[in-house]
Design a protein around this motif. Sequence first.
Motif, mmCIF file in Angstrom:
data_model
loop_
_atom_site.group_PDB
_atom_site.id
_atom_site.type_symbol
_atom_site.label_atom_id
_atom_site.label_comp_id
_atom_site.label_asym_id
_atom_site.label_seq_id
_atom_site.Cartn_x
_atom_site.Cartn_y
_atom_site.Cartn_z
ATOM 1 N N ARG A 181 -4.183 0.754 6.938
ATOM 2 C CA ARG A 181 -4.007 -0.349 5.997
ATOM 3 C C ARG A 181 -2.692 -0.257 5.228
ATOM 4 N NH1 ARG A 181 -9.104 -2.574 6.156
ATOM 5 N NH2 ARG A 181 -10.789 -1.116 6.617
ATOM 6 N N TYR A 182 -2.185 0.949 5.002
ATOM 7 C CA TYR A 182 -0.978 1.114 4.202
ATOM 8 C C TYR A 182 0.275 1.299 5.043
ATOM 9 C CZ TYR A 182 -2.525 5.879 5.194
ATOM 10 O OH TYR A 182 -2.979 7.018 5.820
ATOM 11 N N THR A 205 -4.228 6.867 -2.185
ATOM 12 C CA THR A 205 -3.949 5.532 -2.698
ATOM 13 C C THR A 205 -4.702 5.298 -4.002
ATOM 14 O OG1 THR A 205 -5.825 4.396 -1.657
ATOM 15 C CG2 THR A 205 -3.874 4.773 -0.275
ATOM 16 N N ALA A 229 3.884 1.668 -2.096
ATOM 17 C CA ALA A 229 3.568 0.295 -1.701
ATOM 18 C C ALA A 229 3.900 -0.664 -2.832
ATOM 19 C CB ALA A 229 2.080 0.187 -1.344
ATOM 20 N N THR A 281 1.819 -5.465 -5.473
ATOM 21 C CA THR A 281 0.927 -6.548 -5.065
ATOM 22 C C THR A 281 -0.193 -6.070 -4.146
ATOM 23 O OG1 THR A 281 2.513 -7.033 -3.285
ATOM 24 C CG2 THR A 281 2.670 -8.353 -5.301
ATOM 25 N N GLU A 282 -0.024 -4.888 -3.537
ATOM 26 C CA GLU A 282 -1.051 -4.363 -2.642
ATOM 27 C C GLU A 282 -2.189 -3.754 -3.463
ATOM 28 O OE1 GLU A 282 -1.206 -4.846 0.431
ATOM 29 O OE2 GLU A 282 0.845 -5.329 1.067
ATOM 30 N N ASP A 283 -3.431 -3.990 -3.021
ATOM 31 C CA ASP A 283 -4.571 -3.501 -3.792
ATOM 32 C C ASP A 283 -4.670 -1.984 -3.808
ATOM 33 O OD1 ASP A 283 -5.172 -3.388 -1.090
ATOM 34 O OD2 ASP A 283 -7.290 -3.894 -1.349
ATOM 35 N N TYR A 284 -4.079 -1.339 -2.824
ATOM 36 C CA TYR A 284 -4.165 0.128 -2.735
ATOM 37 C C TYR A 284 -2.979 0.833 -3.398
ATOM 38 C CZ TYR A 284 -1.142 -0.973 1.261
ATOM 39 O OH TYR A 284 -0.138 -1.467 2.056
#
Length: 452
Positions: free
Chosen positions: A109-110, A257, A285, A288-291
Motif C-alpha cells: 500500500r505504501y 506507518t 509519504a 494526504t495518505e492515511d498511513y
Amino acid sequence: MIHLYKSNGFNMVLDVNSGSVHVVDDCVYDVLSCMNEGKNAEEAAEALSSKYAEQDITEAREEIQELTDNGMLFTKDIYENAIDQFSNRPTVVKALCLHIAHDCNLACRYCFAEEGEYHGRRALMSLEVGKKALDFLIANSGSRRNLEVDFFGGEPLMNWDVVKQLVAYGREQEKLHNKNFRFTLTTNGVLLNDEVMEFCNKEMGNVVLSIDGRKEVHDHMRPFRKGAGSYDLIVPKFQKFAELRHQDKYYVRGTFTHYNTDFAADVLHLADLGFKQISVEPVVAPPTEDYAIREEDLPVIFEQYDILAREMIKREKEGRGFNFFHFMIDLTGGPCVYKRLSGCGSGTEYLAVTPWGDFYPCHQFVGQEDFCLGNVYEGVKKTETVNEFKKCNVYSKKECSQCFARFYCSGGCAANSYNFTGKINDVYEIGCKMQQKRIECALMIKAALAED
C-alpha cells in the motif's frame, strides 16, 4: 557545540565536532547545561550555588576544563571552511541501483514504486542494458576498485535469469579491469527458493528481505494484488535464508506507518522469529495518505524507540542480542568525512538505472523526468543537475548546520527533501526529528553496554 540529553537514567553529553560522547554526573551535566546556554564557567557556578556544594561545582568545572583541553568538549568545526572545496570535488561513480524489474507480484500500500511501475510502464531490464550499465560503472569509477551494484525493483526475482547473467558478466569484467563488484539484492521473498538462496550465498554481499513485522501488520500493508497476505509464505523462507547466511550479511527490512506506531513490537517480533539483523523504518509519504506519519505521532514514536533501546540492552546482556539498523553507530571509526558531510552520494557517486537504461539520482527519483540524467548509451548528460546534487551537504542547509546529529545523518535524504519541500537541498522535518531521537538512543545504548 555540545548536545545534552537524559536517557534511561544516563546524563549524556555529545561533543558534536569531535564525536566524543560522555556520561556525566548531575553536577557536571547542570554546569554544562548552563554553559551551553551562554554562561561562562563562573556564571554557571553562581547559578548552581544553591543546588550543589562548592566543592562539587569546583570538581565539575575542573573535569570540564580537562575535557576541553584534551579536545573532547567545545571543539571547533574543522570542516566548515573547507566545504566549498569539498562541493567542487571531482567525483567518480561507485554504485548503481539496477531496476532489474519494473514489475512486482505484491501490491504494497505504501510503495513509492507503484507496484513496480514507477509512474510509467511495467518492464524487465534486458541483459544488454544491464551490461551497458556495468560497463558505464567501470568506465566512470576512476581508480576506485570496489564497486557496488544493487538489484532492485519492483521485484528483482521476476527477472532472475538476467540477474544471474549480469553477475557472471560482472565477475568476468572485474578480472579484466582490476575491479571488485559487491552485488546486493532486495526481495519480497515470494519467489525465493533454494536455488536463489544458494546463488545469493555465493555471490551477494548483502540481501535485504522485506517484511514489516507482526502478521497482521505485514499482511495489511504488503498483500498480493487480490488481497491475500504474504506473511505465511515468506517467513519460513526468510528464516531459512538467514540461517544459511549464518545470521550475517542480510537485513529483514520493514516499514512502519501511522497504523503501527507501536513498531517496537514489530522489531521484537522479528527478533523473536530468530532474525539478528533488523531494520524497521518509518514510511515516507505525503500527508494526504492515511498511513503517513504525522507530527502528532512523534511522541508515541519516540517512546517506542526508548522501549526498543531498553529491551535491546536487556537482551544483549542476556546473550540474546540483535542489531537494529537505525541504532548502529560506530564511535571509533565510522563513515569517512565525505560521507559524514554529504550522505549517500545520490546523483553523483550513486545512480539508479531503469529497465530501458535511463539514469536517475536514486531509485526514489525514478519516473520524475526532470531528474533523468542520461542513459547507459550516452552517459550522464545533465551535468547541471549533478552539480546541484554535489552541493547537498550539512552546511548548505541552515537546519543541518545547527543540528547535533549532522555528522550522523549527513544531511538527510535529497528525495525526501524534494518530495516535501520541492527542493533537493532542504530537510524533511518529521524525518529529522525521528533521526535525532534514534541517534540519542544509539549513543545511550553504547553507554549502557560500556558500563559492564
